[in-house]
Motif scaffolding. Sequence first.
Motif, short mmCIF file in Angstrom:
data_model
loop_
_atom_site.label_atom_id
_atom_site.label_comp_id
_atom_site.label_asym_id
_atom_site.label_seq_id
_atom_site.Cartn_x
_atom_site.Cartn_y
_atom_site.Cartn_z
N LEU A 214 0.85 -1.19 0.00
CA LEU A 214 0.00 0.00 0.00
C LEU A 214 0.90 1.24 0.00
N GLY A 215 1.89 1.21 -0.86
CA GLY A 215 2.88 2.29 -0.90
C GLY A 215 2.28 3.65 -1.19
N GLY A 216 1.29 3.70 -2.09
CA GLY A 216 0.66 4.98 -2.39
C GLY A 216 -0.11 5.52 -1.21
N MET A 217 -0.78 4.66 -0.48
CA MET A 217 -1.56 5.07 0.68
C MET A 217 -0.66 5.62 1.78
N PHE A 218 0.51 4.99 1.96
CA PHE A 218 1.42 5.43 3.01
C PHE A 218 2.39 6.52 2.54
N ALA A 219 2.28 6.90 1.25
CA ALA A 219 3.11 7.99 0.70
C ALA A 219 4.59 7.75 0.98
N THR A 220 5.05 6.57 0.65
CA THR A 220 6.45 6.21 0.86
C THR A 220 7.15 6.11 -0.49
N PRO A 221 8.48 5.95 -0.50
CA PRO A 221 9.20 5.96 -1.77
C PRO A 221 8.68 4.97 -2.81
N GLN A 222 8.23 3.78 -2.39
CA GLN A 222 7.64 2.82 -3.33
C GLN A 222 6.15 3.08 -3.35
N ALA A 223 5.67 3.79 -4.38
CA ALA A 223 4.31 4.36 -4.34
C ALA A 223 3.25 3.58 -5.10
N LEU A 224 3.55 2.36 -5.60
CA LEU A 224 2.54 1.58 -6.29
C LEU A 224 1.62 0.88 -5.29
N ASP A 225 0.34 0.78 -5.66
CA ASP A 225 -0.61 0.04 -4.83
C ASP A 225 -0.95 -1.28 -5.52
N LEU A 226 -0.66 -2.38 -4.86
CA LEU A 226 -1.09 -3.71 -5.30
C LEU A 226 -2.10 -4.20 -4.27
N TYR A 227 -3.37 -3.93 -4.54
CA TYR A 227 -4.38 -4.21 -3.54
C TYR A 227 -4.56 -5.71 -3.28
N GLY A 228 -4.37 -6.52 -4.34
CA GLY A 228 -4.45 -7.96 -4.14
C GLY A 228 -3.34 -8.45 -3.23
N GLN A 229 -2.12 -7.96 -3.47
CA GLN A 229 -0.99 -8.34 -2.63
C GLN A 229 -1.20 -7.84 -1.21
N ALA A 230 -1.73 -6.63 -1.08
CA ALA A 230 -1.97 -6.08 0.26
C ALA A 230 -3.09 -6.85 0.96
N GLY A 231 -4.16 -7.13 0.22
CA GLY A 231 -5.28 -7.84 0.80
C GLY A 231 -4.90 -9.24 1.27
N ARG A 232 -4.00 -9.87 0.54
CA ARG A 232 -3.62 -11.23 0.94
C ARG A 232 -2.84 -11.22 2.25
N GLN A 233 -2.16 -10.10 2.55
CA GLN A 233 -1.46 -10.04 3.84
C GLN A 233 -2.47 -10.07 4.98
N ILE A 234 -3.62 -9.41 4.79
CA ILE A 234 -4.68 -9.43 5.80
C ILE A 234 -5.25 -10.83 5.92
N VAL A 235 -5.50 -11.47 4.77
CA VAL A 235 -6.02 -12.85 4.78
C VAL A 235 -5.01 -13.78 5.42
N PHE A 236 -3.72 -13.61 5.05
CA PHE A 236 -2.66 -14.41 5.67
C PHE A 236 -2.73 -14.31 7.19
N PHE A 237 -2.86 -13.09 7.67
CA PHE A 237 -2.86 -12.86 9.11
C PHE A 237 -4.01 -13.61 9.77
N ALA A 238 -5.20 -13.52 9.15
CA ALA A 238 -6.37 -14.17 9.73
C ALA A 238 -6.26 -15.69 9.66
N VAL A 239 -5.87 -16.22 8.49
CA VAL A 239 -5.76 -17.67 8.35
C VAL A 239 -4.60 -18.21 9.18
N SER A 240 -3.54 -17.40 9.32
CA SER A 240 -2.41 -17.82 10.14
C SER A 240 -2.80 -17.95 11.60
N ALA A 241 -3.71 -17.09 12.06
CA ALA A 241 -4.19 -17.21 13.43
C ALA A 241 -4.89 -18.56 13.62
N TYR A 242 -5.68 -18.96 12.60
CA TYR A 242 -6.33 -20.28 12.64
C TYR A 242 -5.29 -21.39 12.60
N GLY A 243 -4.29 -21.25 11.70
CA GLY A 243 -3.25 -22.27 11.60
C GLY A 243 -2.45 -22.41 12.88
#
Length: 233
Positions: free
Chosen positions: A61-90
């Motif tokens: 979410l580089g564009g959202m955080f206004a950091t040097p890497q400014a591209l937004d990959l929402y699928g990649q970002a969204g999977r980190q949230i899913v990872f976190f939730a599924v990892s809690a189950y795992g």
Amino acid sequence: MTGPLHWLLDAHLEVAGTTVLWREIVGNGFGLASALLGIRRVVWAWPVGMFGNALLLTVFLGGMFATPQALDLYGQAGRQIVFFAVSAYGWWSWARTRRAGSAAQGGAVAPRWATGRERLAMLGVAVLTTVLAYPILQALGSWGPLPDAWIFVGSMLATYGMARGWVEFWLIWIAVDAVGVPLLLAGGFYPSAVMYAVYGLFCGWGFVSWLRTSRASQRVSSPAVPSYAEAVA
């Protein structure tokens, strides 16, 4: 923005004229450590991976955080949230299996192949969620929405398969990496692309390791049938 948070968001390297965030390097390092622990079926694979997910969420979410890497990959970002939730189950599932002492060869889960019904369910989920995720990611302005959709969906299925102990999850990860490496290279996410490539090799190793363990467990749980002479003796 000043202080430690500013340093965390802004710290970067310049590699061949390209900005590389330290968050991306460190987050992927935790991801690789999680994979290594996963091969050995160690419960700590989950919390280690969750820490990496939190860092990588800010990277994609580089564009959202206004950091040097400014591209937004929402699928990649969204999977980190899913990872976190599924990892809690795992984490919960592997810890429970470990406490019960029902895992194979000292690991926290007993590897097995998914059943035919489970495979059909995975295929249905993969097709349906990819079809649904693509227009959503496209509308959000994700860079590379179709491959990004598959990376999101495949990662979700692979993480869930790991939590369940399915041997196939390693093969799903390889399919995710095959799409993720060229996408990330094109987007300039070089540490993530390198990690995906290296992770693909570890997935091959993990698949062989889990396959051997599942076969060994099957032999132990299926004692040899006595011969006719032994049966009538």
